[in-house]
Design a protein around this motif. Sequence first.
Motif, PDB file in Angstrom:
ATOM      1  N   GLU A 225     -22.092  30.031 -27.071  1.00 30.96           N
ATOM      2  CA  GLU A 225     -21.379  30.090 -28.350  1.00 30.96           C
ATOM      3  C   GLU A 225     -22.342  30.409 -29.495  1.00 30.96           C
ATOM      4  OE1 GLU A 225     -17.857  27.622 -30.596  1.00 30.96           O
ATOM      5  OE2 GLU A 225     -19.243  26.511 -29.312  1.00 30.96           O
ATOM      6  N   ARG A 226     -23.529  29.836 -29.450  1.00 34.01           N
ATOM      7  CA  ARG A 226     -24.531  30.074 -30.496  1.00 34.01           C
ATOM      8  C   ARG A 226     -24.956  31.547 -30.524  1.00 34.01           C
ATOM      9  NH1 ARG A 226     -27.542  26.318 -29.062  1.00 34.01           N
ATOM     10  NH2 ARG A 226     -29.068  27.415 -27.773  1.00 34.01           N
ATOM     11  N   VAL A 227     -25.179  32.119 -29.360  1.00 32.81           N
ATOM     12  CA  VAL A 227     -25.592  33.521 -29.283  1.00 32.81           C
ATOM     13  C   VAL A 227     -24.456  34.439 -29.721  1.00 32.81           C
ATOM     14  CG1 VAL A 227     -26.260  35.366 -27.695  1.00 32.81           C
ATOM     15  CG2 VAL A 227     -27.320  33.109 -27.497  1.00 32.81           C
TER      16      VAL A 227
ATOM     17  N   ASP B 183     -15.388  34.291 -31.135  1.00 35.99           N
ATOM     18  CA  ASP B 183     -15.036  32.916 -30.769  1.00 35.99           C
ATOM     19  C   ASP B 183     -15.079  32.743 -29.255  1.00 35.99           C
ATOM     20  OD1 ASP B 183     -14.398  31.902 -33.406  1.00 35.99           O
ATOM     21  OD2 ASP B 183     -12.613  33.153 -33.330  1.00 35.99           O
ATOM     22  N   LEU B 184     -15.651  31.633 -28.828  1.00 35.28           N
ATOM     23  CA  LEU B 184     -15.576  31.218 -27.430  1.00 35.28           C
ATOM     24  C   LEU B 184     -14.440  30.215 -27.328  1.00 35.28           C
ATOM     25  CD1 LEU B 184     -16.692  31.131 -24.533  1.00 35.28           C
ATOM     26  CD2 LEU B 184     -18.232  29.295 -25.286  1.00 35.28           C
TER      27      LEU B 184
ATOM     28  N   THR C 108     -24.913  40.410 -22.428  1.00 39.27           N
ATOM     29  CA  THR C 108     -26.214  39.910 -22.863  1.00 39.27           C
ATOM     30  C   THR C 108     -26.135  38.432 -23.237  1.00 39.27           C
ATOM     31  OG1 THR C 108     -26.768  42.107 -23.708  1.00 39.27           O
ATOM     32  CG2 THR C 108     -28.125  40.271 -24.458  1.00 39.27           C
ATOM     33  N   ALA C 109     -25.064  38.043 -23.938  1.00 39.66           N
ATOM     34  CA  ALA C 109     -24.897  36.635 -24.311  1.00 39.66           C
ATOM     35  C   ALA C 109     -24.806  35.748 -23.068  1.00 39.66           C
ATOM     36  CB  ALA C 109     -23.645  36.475 -25.177  1.00 39.66           C
ATOM     37  N   LEU C 110     -24.110  36.217 -22.036  1.00 38.54           N
ATOM     38  CA  LEU C 110     -24.010  35.449 -20.795  1.00 38.54           C
ATOM     39  C   LEU C 110     -25.368  35.374 -20.092  1.00 38.54           C
ATOM     40  CD1 LEU C 110     -20.565  36.667 -19.417  1.00 38.54           C
ATOM     41  CD2 LEU C 110     -21.174  34.307 -19.991  1.00 38.54           C
ATOM     42  N   ASP C 111     -26.143  36.452 -20.164  1.00 39.47           N
ATOM     43  CA  ASP C 111     -27.482  36.416 -19.561  1.00 39.47           C
ATOM     44  C   ASP C 111     -28.348  35.349 -20.225  1.00 39.47           C
ATOM     45  OD1 ASP C 111     -27.203  38.270 -17.580  1.00 39.47           O
ATOM     46  OD2 ASP C 111     -27.987  39.961 -18.740  1.00 39.47           O
ATOM     47  N   VAL C 112     -28.230  35.225 -21.549  1.00 41.66           N
ATOM     48  CA  VAL C 112     -28.988  34.199 -22.263  1.00 41.66           C
ATOM     49  C   VAL C 112     -28.495  32.810 -21.858  1.00 41.66           C
ATOM     50  CG1 VAL C 112     -29.599  33.254 -24.529  1.00 41.66           C
ATOM     51  CG2 VAL C 112     -29.422  35.732 -24.219  1.00 41.66           C
ATOM     52  N   ALA C 113     -27.174  32.636 -21.813  1.00 43.07           N
ATOM     53  CA  ALA C 113     -26.590  31.334 -21.487  1.00 43.07           C
ATOM     54  C   ALA C 113     -26.908  30.906 -20.054  1.00 43.07           C
ATOM     55  CB  ALA C 113     -25.080  31.374 -21.706  1.00 43.07           C
TER      56      ALA C 113
END
Length: 242
Positions: free
Chosen positions: A142-144, A183-184, A214-219
């Motif tokens: 969510e932050r990313v 929004d998540l 990319t956000a999922l890769d970070v998470a």
Amino acid sequence: LEESLSEYFQSTVRILGAGRTDAGVHARGQAFHFDLPQELQEQNHGLSLEELQHHLNSKLYPEICIYKLQPVTMQDHQENNKQPWHAIASATKKHYCYRFALLKHTHEQEGRRIVVMSPRARFTRAVIREQKNHTVDLECLERVLKHFEGTHDFRAFAGAVEQNMKKQGRESKNTIRRVDRVDLVREGNDDVMYRVDIILKGALYKMVRNMVGTALDVAKGNLDEEVFFAIAAPKGRCIVGS
């Protein structure tokens, strides 16, 4: 759709859609328009939109349904000093929605976790299987995702078209875009079904898909958060997930 329209009017008819979808992406509420030459308008004076709509739906695949056909005439808009309705130019916002099912890791003694999804959900939702040491940090996700809100240069998240033009030294399109909201959202009462809502006016080719990937890769820990912020900078490297 163009074939069905051309068959109905016995003349070649081209359509213009409000947007495009990548492979594996499904459009709901897609808008389009088509122009009829003057001679075809005269030949089809008193055209029944209900009849045309029925004809189109009878010819198209079951997954495609046409509704809310409306006529747009130049005269109506000229009298009000307005431009005629246009599928692309008249669009104010686009809503991208990415759904996924998060199958969390469970210890062997807890038994095998079974998640039941409807056929429609399986068809329209990605499945992410967490491993023992490889989970998805939802707070980080969510932050990313929130970092994408606002006006930024999204060149690092552009598709191959823009990147190849840049490599070849050719002038590419403006890669600055504004994202109004990200929004998540948790769907349902469990912690399995989620979706990512992204609202913006326009996106680059594969930009939204690359943003979410990319956000999922970070998470998931595949990409360091600090590296992500470097990628997201205006001159960030093109190392993005999809």
